[in-house]
Design a protein around this motif. Sequence first.
Motif, PDB file in Angstrom:
ATOM      1  N   THR A  39     -10.731 -10.586  -6.781  1.00 31.34           N
ATOM      2  CA  THR A  39     -10.108  -9.139  -6.889  1.00 31.34           C
ATOM      3  C   THR A  39      -8.785  -9.183  -5.997  1.00 31.34           C
ATOM      4  N   CYS A  50      -4.004   1.370   3.679  1.00 35.49           N
ATOM      5  CA  CYS A  50      -5.152   0.570   3.771  1.00 35.49           C
ATOM      6  C   CYS A  50      -4.935  -0.628   5.071  1.00 35.49           C
ATOM      7  N   GLU A  89     -10.531  -6.482   4.184  1.00 31.37           N
ATOM      8  CA  GLU A  89     -11.384  -6.403   2.973  1.00 31.37           C
ATOM      9  C   GLU A  89     -11.700  -5.065   2.726  1.00 31.37           C
ATOM     10  N   ALA A 102      -9.208  -2.866   1.980  1.00 30.67           N
ATOM     11  CA  ALA A 102      -8.094  -2.369   1.154  1.00 30.67           C
ATOM     12  C   ALA A 102      -8.589  -1.984  -0.398  1.00 30.67           C
ATOM     13  N   ARG A 103      -7.848  -1.231  -1.035  1.00 30.69           N
ATOM     14  CA  ARG A 103      -8.264  -0.841  -2.476  1.00 30.69           C
ATOM     15  C   ARG A 103      -7.991  -2.046  -3.245  1.00 30.69           C
ATOM     16  N   PRO A 104      -8.851  -2.175  -4.105  1.00 32.43           N
ATOM     17  CA  PRO A 104      -8.587  -3.177  -5.355  1.00 32.43           C
ATOM     18  C   PRO A 104      -7.530  -2.637  -6.343  1.00 32.43           C
ATOM     19  N   CYS A 122       0.732  -1.268   0.193  1.00 28.80           N
ATOM     20  CA  CYS A 122      -0.062   0.087  -0.021  1.00 28.80           C
ATOM     21  C   CYS A 122       0.840   1.334  -0.111  1.00 28.80           C
ATOM     22  N   LEU A 140      -6.411  -7.185  -3.560  1.00 28.36           N
ATOM     23  CA  LEU A 140      -6.327  -6.034  -3.046  1.00 28.36           C
ATOM     24  C   LEU A 140      -4.929  -5.478  -2.758  1.00 28.36           C
ATOM     25  N   CYS A 141      -4.844  -4.242  -2.541  1.00 29.81           N
ATOM     26  CA  CYS A 141      -3.437  -3.621  -2.478  1.00 29.81           C
ATOM     27  C   CYS A 141      -2.569  -4.264  -1.147  1.00 29.81           C
ATOM     28  N   GLU A 176     -11.443 -16.072   0.592  1.00 28.23           N
ATOM     29  CA  GLU A 176     -10.165 -15.158   0.645  1.00 28.23           C
ATOM     30  C   GLU A 176      -8.993 -16.110   0.572  1.00 28.23           C
TER      31      GLU A 176
END
Length: 73
Positions: free
Chosen positions: A31, A8, A17, A19-21, A2, A33-34, A45
Amino acid sequence: MCHHEPHCPPAYASDREAARPVAFRPEQGWTLLCNGVVLFDDTGELLPDGRAIAPHRPPLPRAARRSLLVTAA
């Protein structure tokens, strides 16, 4: 991973969850995440260390997931 502000949540935090995609593959159902977490459409997950988290809530409808990703970017 990040590099933006605010940072994040880490991959092992309870709110991971949020966090930015950084990558989204709807045709494959995941997806990235960062924070290194891979989210699956069934809400399972995969953590960066390889641990799997079982699906834990009903999945969002596809349109809702898409709108979340658009607003997060």
